[in-house]
Design an enzyme around this catalytic site. Structure first.
Site, PDB file in Angstrom:
ATOM      1  N   GLU A   1      19.686  13.207  48.380  1.00 50.21           N
ATOM      2  CA  GLU A   1      18.578  12.678  47.587  1.00 50.21           C
ATOM      3  C   GLU A   1      19.025  12.205  46.213  1.00 50.21           C
ATOM      4  OE1 GLU A   1      15.390  12.115  48.568  1.00 50.21           O
ATOM      5  OE2 GLU A   1      16.228  12.625  50.533  1.00 50.21           O
TER       6      GLU A   1
ATOM      7  N   GLU B   1      11.437   0.027  50.175  1.00 47.08           N
ATOM      8  CA  GLU B   1      12.608   0.897  50.001  1.00 47.08           C
ATOM      9  C   GLU B   1      13.403   0.909  51.293  1.00 47.08           C
ATOM     10  OE1 GLU B   1      11.937   4.926  48.898  1.00 47.08           O
ATOM     11  OE2 GLU B   1      10.857   4.459  47.050  1.00 47.08           O
TER      12      GLU B   1
ATOM     13  N   GLU C   1      20.242   9.492  40.867  1.00 47.77           N
ATOM     14  CA  GLU C   1      19.264  10.182  40.027  1.00 47.77           C
ATOM     15  C   GLU C   1      19.437  11.691  40.187  1.00 47.77           C
ATOM     16  OE1 GLU C   1      15.237   8.126  40.224  1.00 47.77           O
ATOM     17  OE2 GLU C   1      16.293   7.156  41.881  1.00 47.77           O
TER      18      GLU C   1
ATOM     19  N   LYS D   1      16.460  14.462  41.134  1.00 50.87           N
ATOM     20  CA  LYS D   1      15.641  14.408  42.340  1.00 50.87           C
ATOM     21  C   LYS D   1      15.826  15.697  43.135  1.00 50.87           C
ATOM     22  CE  LYS D   1      14.606  10.809  44.536  1.00 50.87           C
ATOM     23  NZ  LYS D   1      14.598   9.649  45.443  1.00 50.87           N
TER      24      LYS D   1
END
Length: 497
Positions: free
Chosen positions: A326, A263, A317, A320
């Site tokens: 985030e 990542e 997303e 999250k």
């Protein structure tokens, strides 16, 4: 199949015959922690549309595995932390999971890695002791199926697994994790599996902006950080963090384990305090990261070492937890349009939006040296362009068509434009730390021809037409063009017959 030639410290690929070069790989993380995401089938189509060949998912969702069947995309599958206890206690649990979740879809769906646990040192519950037994049971299940050499087993970690990361040569693992770290490293070495790590220069800058410069985090630093123990020069934080891991591995005498970045990325939006979380910074980081990786130059401590990375993430997303950033790491909005433009080939920025939201100019543009740049900045940028930037600067050498006028501004302008055109003619490719300036008037003069997108370096050809007729164009993934005599090329090709 790809052939690799080493010519004068450079690696070239014969692209007319081959689609890919051997070397580093770039993938993307496909997280699904959102309630507005497209179906796996649509996500797989988006991945294929943009020629992404490597995808990391965080579980073994059957719908996702089916969506990537016959796609040619290689998947990294995750065993979540919540399953570590069951996998570590009983071999039968790992066997059943493999039988039900992997074998029915393999090899129609290509699976190359299984990650057992994710950043276990960061979770509130202490599950680190379960990781190695779970890895061993997954490996044993693969071995029973005859797949242990085709599917590698590892586990992902945060950079917090290090107790020290600067200077890189002092990199050391935290003694708090010694109980599971050594047996895990022994497992990786025995099975030729990579050490997987999630690396985020963004957090280092966000949490300590007075100690970390934004340019250093974004691969844009014109200054160098010197490791006092080795004398190695670092121009970006990513390399420094990778090398800290390699030195930590070497300190424990694990010299054969390869580091893989599972990542990395940069958020495009954040809370009011997260001022660096912007689309421009996200585009800059990921664009420079991709170009850096596909250059196959490695890191200062590991030059020419191939490096595989996965960019986080495919989508924003919305479920999250945590700060605003985030939920904003995605390259795409859930509807399929791009958050910003990014090209996975590293040759330039292309339109990634399904409907199209890239900005296009109405005519050709060039990049020259800015009159407002200092002499030192311009010189540093010129040296970088002709070195790490892979620009062919032959035309500004003595007796060549762009040597006169023999000034720093003139030479820098030629080099800046060559890099700019070879890397997609984007604003980012003309930055040079503020030393570059985009213009719409062609700066060519006499026999000195400034490149435009897709053109060849005719300024060298105009000076020696005989050598041009003997040459063949080789091109790296970065877009760097070199001229190799046909006789040498034929000798190289015949050596492989």
């Amino acid at each position: 199949m790809a052939w690799r030639f080493n010519l004068i410290l450079s690696t070239f690929c014969f692209l007319p015959l081959l689609d890919l070069c051997l070397g580093s790989t770039i993938g993307i993380c496909y997280g699904r922690n959102g309630d507005d995401l497209p179906t796996p089938d649509k996500a797989a189509e988006l991945v294929k549309q943009h020629n992404i060949k490597y995808v990391r998912i965080y579980d073994a969702n059957i719908q996702v595995l089916k969506a990537f069947a016959n796609s040619g995309v290689e998947l990294m599958i995750g065993v979540p932390n919540s399953d570590l206890l069951a996998f570590s206690q009983f071999q039968s649990n790992a066997d059943t999971w493999l039988k039900n979740n992997i074998l029915p879809y393999y090899p129609t769906t290509k699976i190359t890695y299984i990650t057992v646990g994710a950043e276990v040192t960061e979770v509130p519950t202490n599950v680190s002791a379960l990781v190695v037994p779970a890895m061993q049971n997954v490996f044993a299940a693969l071995k029973k199926a005859g797949l242990h050499r085709k599917i590698k087993v590892s586990s992902t970690h945060s950079l917090g697994i290090l107790s020290r990361s600067f200077p890189p040569s002092a990199g050391a693992f935290s003694s708090h994790y010694a109980h599971f770290l050594k047996p895990m490293l022994e497992f990786l070495a025995d099975n030729q599996s990579p050490f997987m790590v999630d690396i985020y220069p963004y957090y280092a800058y966000r949490d300590s902006p007075t100690n970390v410069s934004l340019d250093y985090a974004l691969f844009q630093s014109s200054s160098e950080v010197i490791d006092p123990n080795t004398g190695l020069l670092y121009t970006n934080m990513f390399d420094a963090q990778i090398d800290a891991l390699y030195y930590a591995l070497m300190a424990l005498n694990f010299r054969t384990i390869k580091v893989m970045v599972t990542e990395t990325g940069w958020p495009s939006k954040g809370s009011p305090k997260e001022t660096a979380a912007t689309p421009d910074n996200a585009q800059t980081y990921n664009t420079n990261l991709i170009r850096h990786v596909i250059n196959n130059t490695g890191t200062p401590a590991k030059p020419d070492e191939e490096l595989d990375i996965y960019i986080f993430s495919l989508f924003n997303e919305n479920r999250k937890p945590g700060m605003e950033s985030e939920r904003n790491w995605g390259l795409f909005y859930p509807v399929g349009t791009s958050v910003y433009n990014l090209d996975f080939t590293g040759k330039g920025v292309t339109e990634m939006a399904a409907g199209g939201n890239a900005t296009n100019t109405t005519g050709p543009t060039w990049c020259i040296a800015s009159s407002n740049a200092t002499e030192a900045d311009m010189k540093n940028a010129l040296n970088w362009a002709c070195g790490s930037g892979n620009v062919d600067c032959t035309a500004i050498q003595p007796s060549q068509p762009c040597y006169e006028p023999n000034t720093l501004v003139s030479h820098a302008s030629y080099a800046f434009n060559s890099y700019y055109q070879q890397n997609g003619a984007t604003d980012v490719a003309c930055s040079f730390g503020g030393a570059g300036l985009k213009v719409t008037n062609d700066p060519s003069y006499d026999k000195c021809i400034y490149l435009t997108a897709g053109s060849k370096n005719t300024s060298i050809a105009s000076n020696d037409s005989a050598s041009t007729s003997m040459a063949i164009s080789f091109q790296k993934q970065t877009g760097f063009v070199a001229w190799v005599p046909a006789s040498l090329l034929m000798h190289l090709l015949l050596s492989f017959v």
